[in-house]
Design a protein around this motif. Structure first.
Motif, mmCIF file in Angstrom:
data_model
loop_
_atom_site.group_PDB
_atom_site.id
_atom_site.type_symbol
_atom_site.label_atom_id
_atom_site.label_comp_id
_atom_site.label_asym_id
_atom_site.label_seq_id
_atom_site.Cartn_x
_atom_site.Cartn_y
_atom_site.Cartn_z
ATOM 1 N N THR A 83 0.832 -1.211 0.000
ATOM 2 C CA THR A 83 0.000 0.000 0.000
ATOM 3 C C THR A 83 0.861 1.253 0.000
ATOM 4 N N ILE A 84 1.906 1.236 0.840
ATOM 5 C CA ILE A 84 2.782 2.402 0.939
ATOM 6 C C ILE A 84 3.498 2.637 -0.391
ATOM 7 N N LEU A 85 4.008 1.554 -0.987
ATOM 8 C CA LEU A 85 4.714 1.692 -2.268
ATOM 9 C C LEU A 85 3.790 2.227 -3.357
ATOM 10 N N LEU A 86 2.576 1.708 -3.410
ATOM 11 C CA LEU A 86 1.629 2.159 -4.421
ATOM 12 C C LEU A 86 1.267 3.628 -4.232
ATOM 13 N N GLY A 87 1.124 4.013 -2.970
ATOM 14 C CA GLY A 87 0.819 5.408 -2.680
ATOM 15 C C GLY A 87 1.913 6.325 -3.197
ATOM 16 N N LYS A 88 3.155 5.903 -2.988
ATOM 17 C CA LYS A 88 4.290 6.708 -3.452
ATOM 18 C C LYS A 88 4.289 6.840 -4.971
ATOM 19 N N LEU A 89 4.094 5.703 -5.629
ATOM 20 C CA LEU A 89 4.096 5.697 -7.100
ATOM 21 C C LEU A 89 3.006 6.613 -7.646
ATOM 22 N N GLU A 90 1.837 6.499 -7.023
ATOM 23 C CA GLU A 90 0.696 7.299 -7.461
ATOM 24 C C GLU A 90 0.998 8.783 -7.319
ATOM 25 N N ARG A 91 1.563 9.159 -6.176
ATOM 26 C CA ARG A 91 1.878 10.576 -5.961
ATOM 27 C C ARG A 91 2.876 11.076 -6.991
ATOM 28 N N ARG A 92 3.832 10.204 -7.314
ATOM 29 C CA ARG A 92 4.847 10.633 -8.268
ATOM 30 C C ARG A 92 4.244 10.855 -9.654
ATOM 31 N N LEU A 93 3.345 9.966 -10.052
ATOM 32 C CA LEU A 93 2.697 10.125 -11.355
ATOM 33 C C LEU A 93 1.892 11.413 -11.408
ATOM 34 N N ARG A 94 1.205 11.728 -10.325
ATOM 35 C CA ARG A 94 0.381 12.937 -10.312
ATOM 36 C C ARG A 94 1.255 14.177 -10.373
ATOM 37 N N LYS A 95 2.394 14.106 -9.706
ATOM 38 C CA LYS A 95 3.285 15.261 -9.674
ATOM 39 C C LYS A 95 3.745 15.617 -11.084
ATOM 40 N N SER A 96 4.158 14.623 -11.832
ATOM 41 C CA SER A 96 4.660 14.891 -13.183
ATOM 42 C C SER A 96 3.560 15.414 -14.092
ATOM 43 N N ASP A 97 2.316 15.232 -13.672
ATOM 44 C CA ASP A 97 1.206 15.687 -14.500
ATOM 45 C C ASP A 97 0.903 17.165 -14.293
#
Lengths: 240, 238
Positions: free
Chosen positions: B222-236
């Motif tokens: 869950t923690i890893l997925l949360g991080k990945l998700e945040r990173r994708l949103r940031k680049s957007d």
């Protein structure tokens, strides 16, 4: 340049276009007005085949746009379109929005496309936004970028589908200014809009559409001063 | 008299000692965990591959809502998988379809869960793609780009952000779902805990241990997925 013959379009049982005939010459600025639901947008979208006509013909120069063997992607390169909701690519920066199509289609090299894009951005005073993303721009800025994105393909005609309808009032002017400048540069334009001032000022011909038909076509002076069709008179009395 | 007192006074720590340390039982949990993770990982990969294919088959449905042959097949597949319990699917795979095959139980479980997960993943992908504003496709097409190019460069990169959170959730569900492989004689974490419980005549400690292990792994995921998700949103949007 564009010829439309007996164009019909239905969505299921709903007949939206009921036989449109029209011809647009090079350099003309055609403004289409009419009540909502009259088929204006559908007509415009039939020209570049975003809607597929149910029957009738659309010709662009010597190509039948809705012909069975026509490569529509080739035709569309020459027909820019600007949408009511801008439709900038949200995942790309402004500069990438503009250069994507010309580079992907190998019409321009990367450097060339970038240079062109920057020149176009300068023209609409948005050069400093090149590296921004669409979400960071105001509506008026987005629409100016959308116009620039279409122009980057160096189209022969530009279609505008209610380009100012989704804008806050104070941003309408900046978009219309860009469109006026484009008109002055000689671009062939077909514009669906509710901006009567723009129609009066820029149009070579104004069309009135209602219930899927072109009910009146005239020069802007005649169109607004001496409307003949009773429905146009009614329409103008409401909007002016 | 003394014996009963002794038994009753067996402390909690002793019970856990018996369930975990005694006779190197922790190795059994570890083996079980490896089986669980193996099935989950490969089933997830298979599920995403199947899901991708099925999603695009479903999206081939025509504009007027009529089925193409591809979308029809895909719809039937999703309906059947969603309409039957996964434990039954696993048993049918193991005892019927692959009963005479040389595949190991683990491979059959991977196939079964992959096929199962693929149906759910396809719905996640389909919904994620449909959630991207149709104006994005129209803008791409109006510039002369093909449908495929616009999909690849514009729609799918935006869809990924919609797809990722529910896909992570699907992985978590999948991992927990693999706890039923004991039905076909595979020794995963749950099955191991159960076996140890029957060996020590004390079900409570091994089941709790297994539950804690599942919980920790899923928490990390869950923690890893949360991080990945945040990173994708940031680049957007930055």
């Amino acid at each position: 340049m564009i010829t439309v013959k007996d164009l019909h379009k239905s969505f299921g049982d709903l007949q939206v276009l009921k036989g449109i005939n029209y011809e647009v010459d090079k350099g003309q600025k055609i403004v289409i007005v009419g009540p909502s639901g009259s088929g204006k947008s559908t007509f415009l979208r039939c020209l570049n085949l975003l809607e597929i006509p149910t029957s009738g013909e659309v010709w662009f120069e010597d190509v039948q746009v809705n012909g069975k063997k026509t490569d529509i992607n080739k035709v569309r390169r020459n027909m820019g379109m600007v949408f009511q909701h801008f439709n900038l690519f949200n995942n790309l920066s402004i500069i990438d929005n503009i250069t994507l199509a010309p580079v992907t289609l190998k019409l321009q090299s990367k450097e060339e496309a970038k240079e062109n894009a920057l020149a176009l951005l300068r023209r609409v005073n948005l050069e400093e936004k090149a590296d921004a993303y669409p979400a960071q721009l105001s509506g008026g800025q987005k629409q100016r970028i959308a116009i620039v994105r279409s122009l980057a393909m160096q189209p022969k005609v530009m279609l505008f589908d209610e380009p100012t309808s989704a804008l806050d009032p104070e941003m309408v002017g900046e978009v219309l200014d860009v469109m006026k400048e484009l008109a002055e540069s000689g671009m062939t334009m077909i514009v669906v809009t509710h901006e009567m001032g723009f129609a009066r000022e820029v149009a070579s011909k104004v069309l009135f559409m209602d219930e899927g038909l072109i009910l009146e076509e005239n020069t802007p002076e005649q169109f607004f001063a001496k409307p003949e069709n009773p429905r146009l008179q009614d329409f103008l009395s409401k909007v002016l | 008299m003394t014996a009963t007192i002794l038994l009753a006074s067996t402390s909690l720590s002793e019970r856990f000692y018996n369930a975990f340390i005694e006779a190197d039982r922790w190795k059994l949990y570890l083996d079980g965990l490896v089986v669980t993770l193996e099935i989950t990982l490969f089933a997830a990969i298979l599920g995403v591959l199947i899901g991708l294919v099925i999603a695009f088959m479903q999206l081939s449905r025509r504009k007027n809502g009529k089925h193409s042959i591809f979308s029809l097949l895909a719809t039937i597949y999703v309906d059947v998988i969603r309409g039957t319990p996964s434990v039954l699917q696993l048993m049918i795979m193991y005892f019927v379809i692959f009963s005479a095959s040389p595949f190991s139980g683990t491979v059959i479980a991977i196939i079964s869960f992959g096929v199962n997960s693929g149906a759910y993943v396809s719905e996640i992908i389909r919904a994620g793609i449909l959630a991207v504003d149709s104006g994005q496709m129209e803008a791409g097409r109006s510039l002369g780009l093909t449908r495929a190019t616009t999909m690849r460069k514009i729609v799918i990169p935006q869809a990924v952000k919609n797809i990722l959170p529910p896909l992570g959730n699907e992985f978590i569900v999948l991992m927990k779902e693999t706890a039923i492989v004991g039905y076909v004689a595979l020794q995963d974490l749950t099955r191991v805990a159960n076996l140890i419980g029957s060996r020590t005549y004390d079900a409570f400690p091994p089941l709790i241990i297994a539950a804690v292990v599942y919980f920790i792994i899923i928490k990390i995921l869950t923690i890893l997925l949360g991080k990945l998700e945040r990173r994708l949103r940031k680049s957007d949007n930055r």
